[in-house]
Scaffold this active site. Sequence first.
Site, PDB file in Angstrom:
ATOM      1  N   HIS A 137       0.822  -1.224   0.000  1.00  0.00           N
ATOM      2  CA  HIS A 137       0.000   0.000   0.000  1.00  0.00           C
ATOM      3  C   HIS A 137       0.855   1.273   0.000  1.00  0.00           C
ATOM      4  O   HIS A 137       0.315   2.369  -0.201  1.00  0.00           O
ATOM      5  CB  HIS A 137      -0.918   0.031   1.221  1.00  0.00           C
ATOM      6  CG  HIS A 137      -2.010  -0.992   1.198  1.00  0.00           C
ATOM      7  ND1 HIS A 137      -2.917  -1.074   0.169  1.00  0.00           N
ATOM      8  CD2 HIS A 137      -2.332  -1.988   2.071  1.00  0.00           C
ATOM      9  CE1 HIS A 137      -3.761  -2.075   0.418  1.00  0.00           C
ATOM     10  NE2 HIS A 137      -3.426  -2.655   1.554  1.00  0.00           N
TER      11      HIS A 137
ATOM     12  N   ASP B 131      -4.627 -12.973   2.884  1.00  0.00           N
ATOM     13  CA  ASP B 131      -5.895 -12.530   3.484  1.00  0.00           C
ATOM     14  C   ASP B 131      -7.089 -12.816   2.581  1.00  0.00           C
ATOM     15  O   ASP B 131      -8.214 -12.417   2.879  1.00  0.00           O
ATOM     16  CB  ASP B 131      -5.842 -11.048   3.882  1.00  0.00           C
ATOM     17  CG  ASP B 131      -5.122 -10.180   2.870  1.00  0.00           C
ATOM     18  OD1 ASP B 131      -4.759 -10.682   1.777  1.00  0.00           O
ATOM     19  OD2 ASP B 131      -4.926  -8.987   3.146  1.00  0.00           O
TER      20      ASP B 131
ATOM     21  N   ASP C 242      -2.538 -10.351  -2.792  1.00  0.00           N
ATOM     22  CA  ASP C 242      -3.161  -9.924  -1.537  1.00  0.00           C
ATOM     23  C   ASP C 242      -4.634  -9.592  -1.798  1.00  0.00           C
ATOM     24  O   ASP C 242      -5.013  -9.190  -2.898  1.00  0.00           O
ATOM     25  CB  ASP C 242      -2.416  -8.680  -1.020  1.00  0.00           C
ATOM     26  CG  ASP C 242      -2.833  -8.245   0.378  1.00  0.00           C
ATOM     27  OD1 ASP C 242      -2.100  -8.563   1.332  1.00  0.00           O
ATOM     28  OD2 ASP C 242      -3.879  -7.571   0.512  1.00  0.00           O
TER      29      ASP C 242
ATOM     30  N   HIS D 216      -6.223  -7.077  -0.844  1.00  0.00           N
ATOM     31  CA  HIS D 216      -6.374  -5.642  -1.100  1.00  0.00           C
ATOM     32  C   HIS D 216      -5.525  -5.208  -2.295  1.00  0.00           C
ATOM     33  O   HIS D 216      -4.444  -5.754  -2.524  1.00  0.00           O
ATOM     34  CB  HIS D 216      -5.943  -4.825   0.125  1.00  0.00           C
ATOM     35  CG  HIS D 216      -6.687  -5.179   1.380  1.00  0.00           C
ATOM     36  ND1 HIS D 216      -6.207  -6.110   2.283  1.00  0.00           N
ATOM     37  CD2 HIS D 216      -7.869  -4.745   1.862  1.00  0.00           C
ATOM     38  CE1 HIS D 216      -7.077  -6.216   3.293  1.00  0.00           C
ATOM     39  NE2 HIS D 216      -8.088  -5.410   3.062  1.00  0.00           N
TER      40      HIS D 216
END
Lengths: 342, 342
Positions: free
Chosen positions: A159, A284, A195, A197
């Site tokens: 991120h 995740d 991931d 996200h």
Amino acid sequence: MLIVSSDAHRHHHCLELDGAKLIDSWEGPDRADSIDAALLVAGLGPSVEPEPFDRQLVERVHLPDYVDFLSEAWARWVAGGNEAPAAMAFGWPARRFRSIRPRHLNAQLGFYSFAADCSIGAGTWPAAQASAAMADTAARHVAESGQPAFARCRPPGHHAMRDQFGGYCYVNNAAVAAERLIELGAARVAILDVDYHHGNGTQDIFYGRDDVIFCSIHADPLVEFPYFLGHRDETGEGPGEGSNLNLPLPHGTDATAWFEQLDRAALWIKASGAEMLVVSLGVDTFEHDPISRFRLSRSDFTEIGRRIVDLDLPTVLVMEGGYATEELGKNVVEVLSGFSDT
Amino acid sequence: MLIVSSDAHRHHHCLELDGAKLIDSWEGPDRADSIDAALLVAGLGPSVEPEPFDRQLVERVHLPDYVDFLSEAWARWVAGGNEAPAAMAFGWPARRFRSIRPRHLNAQLGFYSFAADCSIGAGTWPAAQASAAMADTAARHVAESGQPAFARCRPPGHHAMRDQFGGYCYVNNAAVAAERLIELGAARVAILDVDYHHGNGTQDIFYGRDDVIFCSIHADPLVEFPYFLGHRDETGEGPGEGSNLNLPLPHGTDATAWFEQLDRAALWIKASGAEMLVVSLGVDTFEHDPISRFRLSRSDFTEIGRRIVDLDLPTVLVMEGGYATEELGKNVVEVLSGFSDT
């Protein structure tokens, strides 16, 4: 498979604004413990400490003023008389605000971030340096040997934008690894982000480049963090046009739909002519992850490992997210086990 | 002088991220109590309740989807199973993020805000409606009578952008008042913002218009909230070019320096030919304000009132900030006393 890990993360603790409550972050030291323990049980290794942090390398993917800010923020927070155990922003340059770099620490915390889900404490910068160094060390190993390596990074990195932290990330470890691979001779490196996200930071860093291409399979930003990047129409710009592929999926996505997108990603990477691969490895996507909503099972992670191996590229695996802490290490080992067979 | 006030604010309580701690906001119901008590003691009045909230009017200064969001956010927060007593964002469309409106409530909280210094609770929308209605009612009185009126607004409004809340503000009360004055026949309305903080929301709303001109005297955004708007070079755009005047001042500014800027503002307003005036009345320029850093004393507020009266324009005074709660009401009364003499 070479494992690069470090205990420097242990003093990095995050505050996180979650559901309008200030909590100890989901991204805690126990995550790394879970992975380290599972690696040990699985007999994966050998495990090595990272080489020293290379600031010059990091400044090829992050702006120098941002690196200065990260390295100084905690001392400035303490000097400012703040009592809280970590520095957090409370105002951001949102829509129609300006991008002028302010002077006050509280302002810079907002300028250099995009979320209130993480903070900068006493141990953050040392941990972020070690985490970047792990990715770098793993990348060097892969460049030199052609053999895979796993950087057990914490904090995660995908991120982290060119000059913004958020989403538990400060330095973009996957970007650091890719940059090192380029420096050591790869003409083109692909970053595959699995991931849950979107890897908004990695996209941001390489958006205008075609030597590092980026593909992310993730929850649709219309309903999931980071919310404001990760749409399908973000394809790169300038020389990087066509070098960015986003594959967003809805809440509740199961393994069948997820692997269809992994196949698309694999074909795209194959077609790109990339010589080396960096995997932003978040697990995740797991069905029992407490803050995510995909439905992959333990055995699906074994399959992810296999399909990455099938890409047949020298591969650096860089740890990203995964918050079902107890099962986190086992899920990571499942992915890595695909490589152990090679 | 007509006073418009309402008790609807009493059920509006804010959570605020301040110094990486989640606190009951500096902007609490006791602020309005302080003002109401001081008005009573000073014999200022009469005091009236606001007319009903006029959504059509508000939608001329805010986007309809934003008004929908504000009116529905609390119910959606509760329906989502959240336990905290107020809804807060944790991720924002910061620099280089996109402005696509997301679907999830957590995402929309970030899309429609720019700070973590306030929240949306059960009483927020009713209070914000009443606050806007107070400003509207005061404006109608001034338009009809030519006599001044004071809207004892809470929550305040000047940080509220066309479609973003933040800085304790949800609906821009001063903008609502100005819009009503225009509707009722004023060719040009000036908004003078004397709050310690830049009125970024008011600027945003009227930035492209020349019928409502905006002037703000405030702490330099390089060191003070809202940080990312309020610079001197923001002068308006399109038809509004030249209709925005920002007068930022450093931390520690004393009365002499502050009144120099007020004189500049007054000359600018005079020269504009504005027929009516809206004052965004913050008294957080007070030397003992706990979150601000200017050095105005009690008697300086009397002088502010006098100089505004000297502008000789029909005037709506709209309450904004001021956090030295105990002395807040007295400081407000000092400003208003200048009008009582007229």
